[in-house]
Motif scaffolding. Structure first.
Motif, PDB file in Angstrom:
ATOM      1  N   ALA A   9       0.839  -1.199   0.000  1.00 54.64           N
ATOM      2  CA  ALA A   9       0.000   0.000   0.000  1.00 54.64           C
ATOM      3  C   ALA A   9       0.876   1.253   0.000  1.00 54.64           C
ATOM      4  CB  ALA A   9      -0.920  -0.017   1.214  1.00 54.64           C
ATOM      5  N   TYR A  25       1.917  -1.749   4.288  1.00 49.71           N
ATOM      6  CA  TYR A  25       1.113  -2.908   3.920  1.00 49.71           C
ATOM      7  C   TYR A  25      -0.271  -2.768   4.541  1.00 49.71           C
ATOM      8  CZ  TYR A  25       5.640  -4.957   2.716  1.00 49.71           C
ATOM      9  OH  TYR A  25       6.880  -5.185   2.174  1.00 49.71           O
ATOM     10  N   LYS A  26      -1.268  -3.226   3.824  1.00 47.61           N
ATOM     11  CA  LYS A  26      -2.638  -3.266   4.333  1.00 47.61           C
ATOM     12  C   LYS A  26      -3.168  -4.686   4.176  1.00 47.61           C
ATOM     13  CE  LYS A  26      -2.977   1.251   4.964  1.00 47.61           C
ATOM     14  NZ  LYS A  26      -3.024   1.831   6.322  1.00 47.61           N
ATOM     15  N   ASP A  84      -8.942   2.299  -2.155  1.00 43.59           N
ATOM     16  CA  ASP A  84      -7.631   1.965  -2.726  1.00 43.59           C
ATOM     17  C   ASP A  84      -7.394   0.462  -2.695  1.00 43.59           C
ATOM     18  OD1 ASP A  84      -7.082   4.598  -3.227  1.00 43.59           O
ATOM     19  OD2 ASP A  84      -5.699   4.863  -1.554  1.00 43.59           O
ATOM     20  N   MET A  85      -7.700  -0.166  -1.570  1.00 43.12           N
ATOM     21  CA  MET A  85      -7.473  -1.607  -1.424  1.00 43.12           C
ATOM     22  C   MET A  85      -8.320  -2.408  -2.416  1.00 43.12           C
ATOM     23  SD  MET A  85      -7.263  -1.844   2.753  1.00 43.12           S
ATOM     24  CE  MET A  85      -7.072  -3.637   2.802  1.00 43.12           C
ATOM     25  N   THR A  88      -6.576  -2.448  -5.785  1.00 43.53           N
ATOM     26  CA  THR A  88      -5.181  -2.866  -5.854  1.00 43.53           C
ATOM     27  C   THR A  88      -5.034  -4.107  -6.737  1.00 43.53           C
ATOM     28  OG1 THR A  88      -4.703  -1.982  -3.650  1.00 43.53           O
ATOM     29  CG2 THR A  88      -3.197  -3.655  -4.509  1.00 43.53           C
ATOM     30  N   ILE A  93      -0.409  -7.606  -4.590  1.00 46.23           N
ATOM     31  CA  ILE A  93      -1.011  -8.431  -3.543  1.00 46.23           C
ATOM     32  C   ILE A  93      -0.070  -9.578  -3.192  1.00 46.23           C
ATOM     33  CG2 ILE A  93      -2.911 -10.007  -2.999  1.00 46.23           C
ATOM     34  CD1 ILE A  93      -4.764  -8.196  -4.540  1.00 46.23           C
ATOM     35  N   GLN A  96      -3.870 -13.672  -0.877  1.00 44.96           N
ATOM     36  CA  GLN A  96      -5.292 -13.416  -0.987  1.00 44.96           C
ATOM     37  C   GLN A  96      -6.089 -14.711  -0.984  1.00 44.96           C
ATOM     38  OE1 GLN A  96      -6.805 -11.779  -4.763  1.00 44.96           O
ATOM     39  NE2 GLN A  96      -4.828 -12.249  -5.713  1.00 44.96           N
ATOM     40  N   TRP A 100     -11.589 -12.671  -0.702  1.00 37.23           N
ATOM     41  CA  TRP A 100     -11.130 -11.366  -1.172  1.00 37.23           C
ATOM     42  C   TRP A 100     -11.370 -11.205  -2.660  1.00 37.23           C
ATOM     43  CZ3 TRP A 100     -10.437  -6.702   0.358  1.00 37.23           C
ATOM     44  CH2 TRP A 100      -9.831  -5.787  -0.499  1.00 37.23           C
ATOM     45  N   ARG A 104     -13.343  -8.101  -4.343  1.00 33.05           N
ATOM     46  CA  ARG A 104     -12.754  -7.238  -5.369  1.00 33.05           C
ATOM     47  C   ARG A 104     -13.540  -7.295  -6.676  1.00 33.05           C
ATOM     48  NH1 ARG A 104      -6.570  -7.911  -7.162  1.00 33.05           N
ATOM     49  NH2 ARG A 104      -7.513  -9.669  -8.259  1.00 33.05           N
TER      50      ARG A 104
END
Length: 306
Positions: A9, A25-26, A84-85, A88, A93, A96, A100, A104
């Protein structure tokens, strides 16, 4: 704890990192069901190699992991970090899950006309430091009304026009004089147009001086201003294209601002104009007014059922 996603991130994602940028990082995790029942789930888990009270160096790492419940709330509110996430790409990444990937794939469900939080920071910066904030615009509009009037005329003759400007306030004193209040400066109906022009011009000039003084005194640092520019550019891209590409296409421009190589007033004017564009694009868009919260609540429940 089950990790749903972990990603790179911050500036490395945006394309605005420098040699002194630390790593950010997120992530999102699924809290244990027992912790949920006993109400001991935190909104976030934070890990940082930096020391408290000191600025991170290029060798430091910041990692922030959100519970799925908190992440969905952030995304529903249109918070910048969550948006933002959601956009991404895979090459940023690190880890994941299928959950997720599902989130997304449905990211556009979080695009609404009410993504206020996404531009809230940019708007607050613009209003605080810009040379074209709402209070300044009031002074400029008032000056525009009287600028072609004869200098020897009385300001009171133009009161009927000034009353049409949003934000002007009129009062009377015990002597029967009527005053117009322009950003705290009261002008009576008896003063000359020449005097009124000079006073209003002083108000306008003062706002420009304040903006630069705030910058020089650290009231607005270049990094903060670059963040403001970035978020408003991001929301504009979403409204125009329906998505968001990382690294950002406008990364060189944002980096120039971050490095302090651009004129402050020019940058703040740019942010002002972008906010106006975003408001217009939002009004014309076919986006829904709000997120379907029930859909995402059911999604979280089903994660635990599975």
């Amino acid at each position: 704890m089950k990790t749903l996603v972990k990603m790179i991130a911050g500036s490395h994602l945006y394309g605005t990192n420098t040699e002194n940028s630390d790593m950010d990082y997120k992530g999102v995790y699924l809290p244990d069901i027992t912790d949920c029942i006993l109400q001991r789930v935190g909104k976030t888990l934070n890990e940082s190699t930096g020391k408290n009270g000191t600025k991170n160096t290029k060798d430091d790492v910041d990692c922030e992991i959100y519970s799925i419940q908190h992440f969905i709330k952030l995304a529903t509110a249109g918070e910048t970090v969550a948006i933002d996430m959601l956009h991404t790409p895979d090459n940023f990444i690190l880890e994941q899950s299928d959950a997720w990937r599902f989130i997304r794939d449905k990211k556009t469900m979080f695009h609404t006309k009410n993504m206020k939080a996404f531009i809230g920071y940019a708007r607050s910066q613009a209003k605080r430091y810009s040379a074209k904030g709402e209070r300044l615009k009031l002074a400029e509009d008032c000056l525009a009304v009287i600028k072609n009037k004869h200098d020897g005329a009385r300001l009171g003759d133009s009161f009927f026009m000034l009353k049409n400007i949003k934000g002007t306030d009129f009062t009377k004193d015990s002597f029967g004089l009527t005053f117009v209040d322009i950003n705290g400066r009261k002008l009576s109906d008896k003063v000359s147009i020449r005097y009124a022009k000079n006073v209003i011009q002083d108000i306008i000039d003062d706002y420009g001086r304040r903006a630069r003084k705030a910058l020089n005194m650290g009231g607005a640092d270049w990094k903060a201003v670059s963040h403001a520019l970035r978020v408003v550019l991001e929301i504009k891209e979403i409204l125009e294209t329906g998505g968001l590409v990382f690294p950002l296409t406008k990364a060189p421009l944002i980096l120039s601002v971050k490095n302090g190589t651009m004129d402050f007033t020019q940058v703040m004017d740019m942010i002002d104009n972008l906010i106006i564009e975003v408001d217009e694009l939002t009004a014309k868009s076919g986006l829904p007014e709000k997120v379907n919260v029930k859909f995402w609540e059911d999604f979280i429940v089903n994660l635990y059922k599975e």
